[in-house]
Design a protein around this motif. Structure first.
Motif, PDB file in Angstrom:
ATOM      1  N   ASP A  27       0.815  -1.217   0.000  1.00 36.90           N
ATOM      2  CA  ASP A  27       0.000   0.000   0.000  1.00 36.90           C
ATOM      3  C   ASP A  27       0.849   1.267   0.000  1.00 36.90           C
ATOM      4  OD1 ASP A  27      -2.379  -1.442   0.059  1.00 36.90           O
ATOM      5  OD2 ASP A  27      -2.390  -1.552   2.253  1.00 36.90           O
ATOM      6  N   VAL A  28       2.162   1.118   0.088  1.00 37.63           N
ATOM      7  CA  VAL A  28       3.055   2.280   0.146  1.00 37.63           C
ATOM      8  C   VAL A  28       3.378   2.748  -1.277  1.00 37.63           C
ATOM      9  CG1 VAL A  28       5.301   3.146   0.888  1.00 37.63           C
ATOM     10  CG2 VAL A  28       4.030   1.547   2.353  1.00 37.63           C
ATOM     11  N   LEU A  29       2.808   3.891  -1.655  1.00 40.22           N
ATOM     12  CA  LEU A  29       3.075   4.452  -2.978  1.00 40.22           C
ATOM     13  C   LEU A  29       4.370   5.252  -2.993  1.00 40.22           C
ATOM     14  CD1 LEU A  29       1.963   4.947  -5.867  1.00 40.22           C
ATOM     15  CD2 LEU A  29       0.863   7.014  -4.963  1.00 40.22           C
ATOM     16  N   TYR A  30       4.667   5.896  -1.847  1.00 42.06           N
ATOM     17  CA  TYR A  30       5.872   6.733  -1.754  1.00 42.06           C
ATOM     18  C   TYR A  30       6.413   6.630  -0.342  1.00 42.06           C
ATOM     19  CZ  TYR A  30       8.793  10.947  -1.485  1.00 42.06           C
ATOM     20  OH  TYR A  30       9.835  11.814  -1.298  1.00 42.06           O
ATOM     21  N   LYS A  31       7.748   6.579  -0.229  1.00 40.26           N
ATOM     22  CA  LYS A  31       8.378   6.575   1.098  1.00 40.26           C
ATOM     23  C   LYS A  31       9.725   7.263   1.031  1.00 40.26           C
ATOM     24  CE  LYS A  31      10.347   2.858   2.942  1.00 40.26           C
ATOM     25  NZ  LYS A  31      10.543   1.559   3.648  1.00 40.26           N
ATOM     26  N   LYS A  32       9.988   8.095   2.027  1.00 44.23           N
ATOM     27  CA  LYS A  32      11.286   8.753   2.151  1.00 44.23           C
ATOM     28  C   LYS A  32      11.666   8.753   3.622  1.00 44.23           C
ATOM     29  CE  LYS A  32      14.553  10.936  -0.170  1.00 44.23           C
ATOM     30  NZ  LYS A  32      15.301  10.232  -1.231  1.00 44.23           N
ATOM     31  N   THR A  33      12.882   8.287   3.907  1.00 43.60           N
ATOM     32  CA  THR A  33      13.363   8.294   5.290  1.00 43.60           C
ATOM     33  C   THR A  33      13.958   9.653   5.603  1.00 43.60           C
ATOM     34  OG1 THR A  33      13.843   5.924   5.161  1.00 43.60           O
ATOM     35  CG2 THR A  33      14.856   7.141   6.966  1.00 43.60           C
ATOM     36  N   VAL A  34      13.533  10.217   6.732  1.00 38.30           N
ATOM     37  CA  VAL A  34      13.876  11.590   7.111  1.00 38.30           C
ATOM     38  C   VAL A  34      14.486  11.596   8.508  1.00 38.30           C
ATOM     39  CG1 VAL A  34      12.987  13.936   7.452  1.00 38.30           C
ATOM     40  CG2 VAL A  34      11.925  12.429   5.745  1.00 38.30           C
ATOM     41  N   MET A  35      15.546  12.386   8.679  1.00 39.38           N
ATOM     42  CA  MET A  35      16.129  12.608  10.004  1.00 39.38           C
ATOM     43  C   MET A  35      15.865  14.052  10.401  1.00 39.38           C
ATOM     44  SD  MET A  35      17.906  11.219  12.503  1.00 39.38           S
ATOM     45  CE  MET A  35      18.921   9.908  11.840  1.00 39.38           C
ATOM     46  N   ARG A  36      15.305  14.248  11.590  1.00 37.18           N
ATOM     47  CA  ARG A  36      14.989  15.579  12.094  1.00 37.18           C
ATOM     48  C   ARG A  36      15.751  15.854  13.386  1.00 37.18           C
ATOM     49  NH1 ARG A  36      10.372  17.978  10.071  1.00 37.18           N
ATOM     50  NH2 ARG A  36       9.202  16.717   8.556  1.00 37.18           N
ATOM     51  N   ALA A  37      16.103  17.095  13.600  1.00 39.87           N
ATOM     52  CA  ALA A  37      16.740  17.529  14.843  1.00 39.87           C
ATOM     53  C   ALA A  37      15.723  18.297  15.673  1.00 39.87           C
ATOM     54  CB  ALA A  37      17.947  18.406  14.544  1.00 39.87           C
ATOM     55  N   LEU A  38      15.698  18.009  16.976  1.00 37.05           N
ATOM     56  CA  LEU A  38      14.810  18.707  17.905  1.00 37.05           C
ATOM     57  C   LEU A  38      15.646  19.396  18.969  1.00 37.05           C
ATOM     58  CD1 LEU A  38      13.065  16.086  16.905  1.00 37.05           C
ATOM     59  CD2 LEU A  38      11.594  16.697  18.825  1.00 37.05           C
ATOM     60  N   ASP A  39      15.382  20.669  19.178  1.00 32.19           N
ATOM     61  CA  ASP A  39      15.987  21.418  20.278  1.00 32.19           C
ATOM     62  C   ASP A  39      14.879  21.661  21.293  1.00 32.19           C
ATOM     63  OD1 ASP A  39      17.040  23.309  22.049  1.00 32.19           O
ATOM     64  OD2 ASP A  39      18.285  24.232  20.498  1.00 32.19           O
ATOM     65  N   LEU A  40      14.975  20.979  22.437  1.00 29.64           N
ATOM     66  CA  LEU A  40      13.902  21.023  23.427  1.00 29.64           C
ATOM     67  C   LEU A  40      13.803  22.363  24.136  1.00 29.64           C
ATOM     68  CD1 LEU A  40      14.464  17.439  24.837  1.00 29.64           C
ATOM     69  CD2 LEU A  40      12.522  18.194  23.456  1.00 29.64           C
ATOM     70  N   ARG A  41      14.755  23.270  23.880  1.00 28.83           N
ATOM     71  CA  ARG A  41      14.679  24.603  24.477  1.00 28.83           C
ATOM     72  C   ARG A  41      13.786  25.530  23.678  1.00 28.83           C
ATOM     73  NH1 ARG A  41      20.873  26.012  24.187  1.00 28.83           N
ATOM     74  NH2 ARG A  41      20.331  25.349  22.056  1.00 28.83           N
ATOM     75  N   GLU A  42      13.427  25.135  22.458  1.00 26.68           N
ATOM     76  CA  GLU A  42      12.566  25.974  21.638  1.00 26.68           C
ATOM     77  C   GLU A  42      11.183  26.098  22.282  1.00 26.68           C
ATOM     78  OE1 GLU A  42      12.274  24.950  17.541  1.00 26.68           O
ATOM     79  OE2 GLU A  42      14.444  24.733  17.280  1.00 26.68           O
ATOM     80  N   LYS A  43      10.561  27.244  22.079  1.00 29.01           N
ATOM     81  CA  LYS A  43       9.281  27.532  22.727  1.00 29.01           C
ATOM     82  C   LYS A  43       8.237  26.461  22.450  1.00 29.01           C
ATOM     83  CE  LYS A  43       5.805  31.165  23.269  1.00 29.01           C
ATOM     84  NZ  LYS A  43       5.396  32.535  22.859  1.00 29.01           N
ATOM     85  N   GLN A  44       8.156  26.012  21.208  1.00 28.17           N
ATOM     86  CA  GLN A  44       7.147  25.015  20.857  1.00 28.17           C
ATOM     87  C   GLN A  44       7.433  23.652  21.485  1.00 28.17           C
ATOM     88  OE1 GLN A  44       6.147  24.974  16.691  1.00 28.17           O
ATOM     89  NE2 GLN A  44       4.997  23.066  16.843  1.00 28.17           N
TER      90      GLN A  44
END
Length: 232
Positions: A27-44
């Motif tokens: 059922d997977v038509l498209y897939k891309k592996t993504v690496m994200r960085a999180l800074d826990l000091r950010e307001k959000q």
């Protein structure tokens, strides 16, 4: 840290073994592996980093108790895991520039030894990386952010090496169970105390701020490396 295809995680039934809500590969038509960085000091991100309820506190305490498996890299089961003792050692602040230096054979064994390093405080561990598969499910005609794992890092300012250094990587599927069990695992709603959410819901609803640092590519390069090369 490596962004690699998660095809190795596919079991014989065609589902990704690391997915919390797996989508069948047909059922997977498209897939891309993504690496994200999180800074826990950010307001959000502060709602998941509230005092005494820091996400890094909850994860590290579970790992030190042996309640969750810790991996060396985000290759997960294709790589090596570590014991809870090894993880606890990684949480200790370095007291020298060369932590792997051999002991002096001529040193006086009766001499006073330097004090053991202190453990990093949860507030000091504000850097994390999140690895996910961005998937379009043709059966349901919608896209999913399928989180695979989360890595805790020592920020460069607290590392004698002067770089961000991984402490350990955790399957998101395992973290979901930890977050569900721990009443402290909340996304703190600053507007309404009656509307705090579990960290599992916070990730599902994308109630965090992050930025992409790597997309799956043949050379396994970070975006900063790819674009710095293109400028040459």
């Amino acid at each position: 840290t490596i962004v690699a295809s998660t095809s190795l995680a596919q079991d014989q039934s065609g589902y990704n073994a690391y997915s919390v809500r797996p989508v069948h590969e047909s059922d997977v038509l498209y897939k891309k592996t993504v690496m994200r960085a999180l800074d826990l000091r950010e307001k959000q991100n502060l709602p998941m980093f509230s005092t005494n309820k820091e996400i890094t506190r909850i994860i590290s305490e579970a790992a030190k108790k042996g309640d969750i498996k810790v991996y060396m890299t985000d290759s997960l089961d294709q790589g090596r895991s570590m014991t809870k003792e090894e993880f606890a050692k990684k949480l200790m602040m370095r007291i020298s520039e060369d932590p792997d230096a051999e002991p002096d054979p001529n040193a006086d064994p009766n001499a006073e030894q330097p004090a053991a390093g202190l453990e990093y405080l949860p507030k000091q561990l504000y850097q994390m990386q999140l690895k996910e598969d961005y998937i379009f499910d043709k059966q349901r005609s919608r896209a999913y952010h399928d989180i695979q794992c989360i890595t805790m890092l020592i920020p460069s300012e607290f590392n004698p090496k002067g770089i961000e250094e991984p402490i350990g990587t955790f399957k998101f599927k395992d973290l979901v169970e930890v977050f569900k069990r721990d009443p402290r695992a909340i996304w703190f709603n600053p507007q309404n105390d009656a509307e705090h959410r579990n960290l599992v819901d916070a990730f599902d609803l994308r109630l965090f701020s992050s930025y992409i640092i790597k997309l799956s590519n043949p050379k396994d390069e970070f975006l900063v490396d790819i674009y710095s090369e293109s400028q040459k």
